[in-house]
Design an enzyme around this catalytic site. Structure first.
Site, PDB file in Angstrom:
ATOM      1  N   THR A  36      41.644  45.481  50.728  1.00 33.48           N
ATOM      2  CA  THR A  36      42.458  46.541  51.339  1.00 33.48           C
ATOM      3  C   THR A  36      41.612  46.834  52.668  1.00 33.48           C
ATOM      4  OG1 THR A  36      43.235  47.318  49.353  1.00 33.48           O
ATOM      5  CG2 THR A  36      43.585  48.673  51.270  1.00 33.48           C
ATOM      6  N   TYR A  57      34.988  41.464  40.482  1.00 30.40           N
ATOM      7  CA  TYR A  57      36.274  41.522  40.932  1.00 30.40           C
ATOM      8  C   TYR A  57      36.964  40.374  40.690  1.00 30.40           C
ATOM      9  CZ  TYR A  57      39.501  42.562  44.909  1.00 30.40           C
ATOM     10  OH  TYR A  57      40.861  42.886  45.565  1.00 30.40           O
ATOM     11  N   LYS A 109      36.791  45.308  38.230  1.00 27.61           N
ATOM     12  CA  LYS A 109      38.052  45.506  39.095  1.00 27.61           C
ATOM     13  C   LYS A 109      39.143  44.261  38.651  1.00 27.61           C
ATOM     14  CE  LYS A 109      40.682  46.234  43.310  1.00 27.61           C
ATOM     15  NZ  LYS A 109      40.664  46.131  44.879  1.00 27.61           N
ATOM     16  N   VAL A 143      41.075  51.324  40.798  1.00 31.30           N
ATOM     17  CA  VAL A 143      40.844  51.095  42.354  1.00 31.30           C
ATOM     18  C   VAL A 143      41.889  51.243  42.916  1.00 31.30           C
ATOM     19  CG1 VAL A 143      39.300  49.887  43.973  1.00 31.30           C
ATOM     20  CG2 VAL A 143      38.420  50.224  41.701  1.00 31.30           C
TER      21      VAL A 143
END
Length: 300
Positions: free
Chosen positions: A54, A142, A170, A210
């Site tokens: 993001t 991630y 995540k 998150v």
């Protein structure tokens, strides 16, 4: 390692995957980043993830990444955890970014699976171990195979959990069974990386989320977890479902979350600025729709 049943929160509970504000000319807007970070914390975030998907990490320079971490740290002090993305397709470059993140003031690093080269699981595991060995910061894995092309398979995550600096995941795998398997066999802190899974993963033992949607409605995302923590599962469910139209508009309507988050923040008068190419801004109709879904949520 076997799960103790105790949910660890090494980076907090309600983390925002913060956008990276740019000026209208496309430069890094550090003043805007300070303002946005301060607002997110005041509205309910106890952790911020910078320089992630993001945050447009593929199109920011190494220097900009470090400058962003330092500026946000200056703004929020030690009130919340700062995790910063250091992932790349190159293990050596990832290590360099991780070392720079520590110097800039990060509390932890978010390390994505190396992309494009599609390494096998043995190489994926070696990559994460190399980064964790090199930097004296806790590591959040991630897992986002839709972007990288490669899973971190649950068995690989379970092996990596033995490393003392690999503490969290995540999860954007959309593999709910795999997530539960890791939760059952490790003490890793799992964070939902997909907003539609915030409550679902939390209910089976995740540490929190998150959230991209938290850029615009941090309080609404925090409230879901607050209700669950208070034992009011019916209210938590209602709040998750109430947020679903905005989640769908931001994350499931065909535009990247970066694009929709910046479009909505701009409409709300919060720091955002343009996206960087190759991304394109949201059109007027899309931005209007985002604002409508936002207003429906906050006035419900």
């Amino acid at each position: 390692m076997t799960s103790t049943g105790t949910t660890a929160r090494p980076f907090g509970r309600t983390l925002c995957a913060m956008i990276t504000p740019f000026t209208e000319e496309g430069a890094l807007d550090l003043d805007g980043a300070r303002k946005l970070a301060t607002w997110l914390v005041a509205e309910g975030c106890d952790g911020l993830v910078l320089n992630g998907t993001t945050g447009e990490s593929p199109t920011t320079t190494d220097a900009e990444k470090s400058e962003l971490v330092a500026a946000v740290r200056e703004a929020v002090g030690d009130r919340v955890s700062l995790v910063t993305g250091v992932g790349s397709a190159d293990t050596r470059h990832t290590v360099e970014l991780a070392l720079a993140a520590r110097k800039a003031g990060a509390d932890g690093v978010l390390v994505v699976t190396p992309y494009y080269s599609r390494p096998p699981q043995e190489a994926v595991e070696a990559h994460f171990r190399a980064v964790a060995d090199a930097v004296a910061l806790p590591v959040m894995l991630y897992d986002i195979p839709g972007r990288t092309g490669t899973r971190i398979e649950p068995e690989t995550v379970i092996r990596l959990a033995a490393h003392p600096r690999i503490v969290a995941v995540k999860d954007c795998s959309y593999d709910f069974l795999g997530a539960q398997k890791v939760l059952a066999h490790t003490d890793l802190a799992y964070y939902a990386g997909c907003d539609e899974h915030v409550l679902a993963l939390y209910a089976v033992g995740a540490a929190g989320c998150v959230s991209t949607v938290a850029n615009a409605v941090p309080g609404a995302i925090a409230a879901i977890l607050d209700a669950f923590d208070a034992g009011d599962t019916a209210r938590a469910t209602g709040l998750q479902l109430r947020a679903t139209p905005l989640i769908e508009a931001m994350m499931g309507a065909g535009l990247p979350g970066t694009v929709t988050a910046k479009a909505l923040l701009t409409r709300l008068g919060l720091p955002a600025g343009p996206v960087r190419a190759p991304l394109l801004p949201a059109g007027r109709d899309a931005a209007d729709g985002l604002l409508t879904r936002y207003e429906e949520l906050v006035t419900a």
